[in-house]
Enzyme design. Structure first.
Site, PDB file in Angstrom:
ATOM      1  N   ARG A  18       0.828  -1.219   0.000  1.00  0.00           N
ATOM      2  CA  ARG A  18       0.000   0.000   0.000  1.00  0.00           C
ATOM      3  C   ARG A  18       0.857   1.261   0.000  1.00  0.00           C
ATOM      4  NH1 ARG A  18      -3.491  -0.347   5.015  1.00  0.00           N
ATOM      5  NH2 ARG A  18      -1.640  -1.448   5.703  1.00  0.00           N
ATOM      6  N   ASN A  36      -6.259  -2.615   2.068  1.00  0.00           N
ATOM      7  CA  ASN A  36      -6.245  -4.066   2.164  1.00  0.00           C
ATOM      8  C   ASN A  36      -7.671  -4.574   2.235  1.00  0.00           C
ATOM      9  OD1 ASN A  36      -3.454  -4.308   2.199  1.00  0.00           O
ATOM     10  ND2 ASN A  36      -3.314  -4.401   4.409  1.00  0.00           N
TER      11      ASN A  36
END
Length: 91
Positions: A18, A36
């Site tokens: 990320r 996520n």
């Protein structure tokens, strides 16, 4: 501007995916978000001009983090939103 979503599968959680996605988006000039998912995948919404989005997609498919591995990407067009920057979101 165009907007897309990407569902990214592979080794994409617990490897800095990320954060390196955000770095890639900031470098290219993409706005949106990355988060996520409970199934181990990563979900991305990205918005920008077509050329920048194409470069962003290529970067995601190549995995922006060396510790990760992208096995599959599902790409969809989505309606534009009012993103002003690229955010890392949490479950």
């Amino acid at each position: 501007m165009a907007a897309i979503s990407l569902e990214v599968y592979g080794i994409v959680q617990g490897v800095g995916f990320r954060y390196t996605t955000k770095m890639l988006a900031d470098q290219i000039g993409i706005v949106g978000k990355v988060e996520n998912r409970n199934d181990g995948s990563v979900y991305i919404e990205a918005q920008g001009d077509s050329e920048k989005l194409s470069a962003f997609i290529d970067g995601i498919k190549a995995s922006p983090t060396p510790a990760g591995r992208v096995d599959r990407v599902i790409l969809n067009s989505i309606p534009e939103t009012n993103y002003t920057r690229f955010n890392v979101t949490y479950l």
